[in-house]
Design a protein around this motif. Structure first.
Motif, short mmCIF file in Angstrom:
data_model
loop_
_atom_site.label_atom_id
_atom_site.label_comp_id
_atom_site.label_asym_id
_atom_site.label_seq_id
_atom_site.Cartn_x
_atom_site.Cartn_y
_atom_site.Cartn_z
N TYR A 151 0.83 -1.20 0.00
CA TYR A 151 0.00 0.00 0.00
C TYR A 151 0.86 1.26 0.00
O TYR A 151 1.89 1.32 0.70
N ASN A 152 0.44 2.25 -0.75
CA ASN A 152 0.88 3.62 -0.55
C ASN A 152 -0.19 4.29 0.30
O ASN A 152 -1.39 4.14 0.03
N ILE A 153 0.23 5.05 1.31
CA ILE A 153 -0.72 5.64 2.24
C ILE A 153 -0.46 7.14 2.34
O ILE A 153 0.67 7.57 2.58
N LYS A 154 -1.51 7.92 2.15
CA LYS A 154 -1.46 9.35 2.42
C LYS A 154 -2.20 9.57 3.73
O LYS A 154 -3.37 9.19 3.86
N TYR A 155 -1.52 10.19 4.67
CA TYR A 155 -2.07 10.29 6.02
C TYR A 155 -2.15 11.74 6.47
O TYR A 155 -1.14 12.44 6.52
N LEU A 156 -3.36 12.18 6.76
CA LEU A 156 -3.57 13.52 7.29
C LEU A 156 -3.52 13.43 8.82
O LEU A 156 -4.45 12.96 9.46
N LEU A 157 -2.39 13.84 9.39
CA LEU A 157 -2.19 13.72 10.83
C LEU A 157 -2.87 14.86 11.56
O LEU A 157 -2.60 16.04 11.31
N SER A 158 -3.76 14.51 12.47
CA SER A 158 -4.47 15.52 13.26
C SER A 158 -3.85 15.69 14.64
O SER A 158 -3.77 16.80 15.15
N LYS A 159 -3.40 14.58 15.23
CA LYS A 159 -2.84 14.65 16.57
C LYS A 159 -1.89 13.49 16.80
O LYS A 159 -2.15 12.36 16.40
N PHE A 160 -0.76 13.78 17.42
CA PHE A 160 0.15 12.74 17.93
C PHE A 160 0.73 13.27 19.22
O PHE A 160 1.30 14.35 19.26
N GLU A 161 0.59 12.50 20.28
CA GLU A 161 1.06 12.94 21.59
C GLU A 161 1.62 11.77 22.37
O GLU A 161 0.97 10.72 22.48
N PHE A 162 2.84 11.93 22.87
CA PHE A 162 3.49 10.88 23.65
C PHE A 162 3.81 11.43 25.03
O PHE A 162 4.55 12.39 25.17
N ASP A 163 3.23 10.82 26.06
CA ASP A 163 3.45 11.21 27.45
C ASP A 163 4.60 10.36 27.99
O ASP A 163 4.45 9.17 28.23
N ILE A 164 5.76 11.00 28.15
CA ILE A 164 6.95 10.26 28.55
C ILE A 164 6.82 9.71 29.97
O ILE A 164 7.23 8.59 30.26
N SER A 165 6.24 10.47 30.87
CA SER A 165 6.11 10.03 32.26
C SER A 165 5.15 8.85 32.39
O SER A 165 5.45 7.86 33.04
N ALA A 166 3.99 8.97 31.77
CA ALA A 166 2.97 7.91 31.87
C ALA A 166 3.22 6.77 30.91
O ALA A 166 2.59 5.72 31.01
N LYS A 167 4.16 6.98 29.94
CA LYS A 167 4.44 5.98 28.92
C LYS A 167 3.17 5.62 28.15
O LYS A 167 2.86 4.46 27.92
N THR A 168 2.42 6.65 27.77
CA THR A 168 1.21 6.46 26.98
C THR A 168 1.29 7.33 25.74
O THR A 168 2.03 8.31 25.70
N PHE A 169 0.55 6.95 24.73
CA PHE A 169 0.53 7.74 23.52
C PHE A 169 -0.83 7.66 22.87
O PHE A 169 -1.61 6.74 23.11
#
Length: 431
Positions: free
Chosen positions: A187-205
């Protein structure tokens, strides 16, 4: 939805990593199809916008507007879906299309992006963000599986990063669609990114975005078969596979087992220990014929829970009950006028989901720092806001921000392994 066994990452312990899977609102009926037409204009000038990209999120269905700003998408499956419109120098336009609107002509007005605002935002980004945070982004967004190793972000320069020191969080943004080449799945994928967030302390994303899939042209029939096999293997045991099985009441037939999983705090462990002390004391005072069970109103399920809690080590914090949960305890009817052709998925606590037709891959066990003992893949799922979600026949669901997954799915459900929602496994080869 990347390579994670770089142990410089603060996300080594998988049980502490969770993923918010934010899905689009797409549901299909294979019986009826229609078309989608419309016109795109500039909000300020009222002039048509040519060359805008229009697509149904999480599918391979899309087109571009002509010189008059008009577009036509044929063979739209009947249902409810999100349509995404994007164009250079314009803010993305996202809307949900109801079934009754499918034959209507859409009038879409797009607002120009503010170049001044862009400059201010870009100035606040980390100038060497990709060097600092690129591995975090690839690990959490693309994945660390063998599939991810063959999924490449072509325009990584488009990704901008900002570290929020007070929150100890890394955020990523992009002002243009990200272009991925997934040679593992074709697949070729075109991705419209709305949000990406990585919480280093909680180790969540968490991340939110809108992908458009395009099938690659294989070099030969052997490559096509390789892609089909990889897609099928990726589909088996996936979140999409589970949701489709849940909708169609085929959990057992498809190899899924669902159990209740409870998080146990230290306070709860102490409570259970105290109750057991009382039970033992009462048992001894009655010559070994304990009435404490009745006094504590412990039924068979409760007793199982208490015994499992007593066996927990100081590092363990979850109990998985033995009893399988029937589908009827998880699925409820939905008002068809609100969510046609959907069912409601709702539960309390956590669910522990095991898939009996796939063992943990080597990359996953390496990530967990555990021996490859060939356990079946398993994942935990919860509804953090205590609200259920409508799910559809094709495995998609609404309000994806209300679903958190842990375990295998938190590791596996990444951009490199997501399949278009119109993907259908070859039933002749599928078991």
């Amino acid at each position: 939805m990347s390579k994670r066994y770089n142990f410089d990452y603060p996300i080594i312990y998988m049980k502490k990593v969770l993923l918010i899977v934010c899905c689009c609102l797409v549901q299909y009926s294979s019986i009826s199809q229609s078309k989608l037409t419309g016109k795109i204009i500039d909000t300020l000038t009222k002039q048509p916008i040519a060359g805008a990209s229009i697509f149904l999120s999480h599918t391979s269905i899309g087109t571009v507007s002509d010189e008059r700003g008009e577009f036509l998408i044929q063979h739209i499956p009947q249902g409810k879906f999100e349509i995404i419109v994007s164009s250079l120098n314009y803010q993305p336009y996202i809307t949900t299309i109801q079934p009754a609107q499918e034959s209507a002509i859409l009038s879409i007005q797009m607002s120009p992006s503010s170049n001044i605002l862009k400059e201010v935002i870009v100035e606040s980004y980390d100038k060497d963000g990709w060097t600092k945070w690129g591995d975090y982004f690839k690990a959490n967004f693309i994945g660390t599986s063998s599939i991810a190793a063959n999924c490449t972000l072509i325009n990584h320069h488009a990704v901008r990063f900002k570290f929020i020191n007070k929150a100890n969080t890394v955020r990523a943004f992009a002002h243009e669609k990200l272009i991925f080449e997934n040679r593992a799945l074709g697949y070729n994928i075109k991705y419209l990114l709305s949000k990406f967030e990585f919480d280093i302390s909680a180790k969540t994303f968490k991340f939110l975005g809108y992908p458009l899939f395009e099938k690659m042209v294989p070099k030969n029939s052997a490559e096509q078969k390789k892609w089909e096999s990889a897609r099928l293997s990726t589909y088996k045991g996936s979140l999409m596979h589970f949701m489709r099985s849940l909708f169609s009441n085929q959990l057992t037939e498809e190899g899924f087992e669902v159990r209740v999983m409870k998080k146990v705090t230290d306070e709860e462990k102490n409570r259970v220990r105290e109750l057991y002390k009382r039970m033992e004391k009462t048992s001894k005072s009655n010559g070994g014929n304990s009435k404490e069970k009745g006094e504590l109103n412990l039924n068979k399920d409760s007793l199982e829970y208490f015994v499992k809690v007593m066996k927990l080590s100081s590092d363990d914090d979850k109990v998985i009950l033995d009893k399988l949960i029937p589908r009827d305890n998880l699925i409820f009817p939905v008002d068809s006028s609100v969510e046609p052709n959907a069912v409601f998925f709702e539960f309390s606590d956590y669910l522990h989901i095991t898939y009996l037709h796939k063992k943990e891959p080597y990359e996953y066990t390496k990530f967990l720092l555990k021996k490859p003992d060939k356990d079946y893949i398993s994942s935990d799922i919860t509804l953090p806001f205590q609200k259920g979600v409508p799910i559809y026949k094709n495995g998609n669901y609404s309000y994806g921000e209300n679903i958190f997954v842990y375990g295998y799915w938190a590791w596996s459900e990444k951009l490199s392994t997501i399949l278009p929602i119109d993907y259908k496994p070859d039933e002749n080869n599928y078991q």
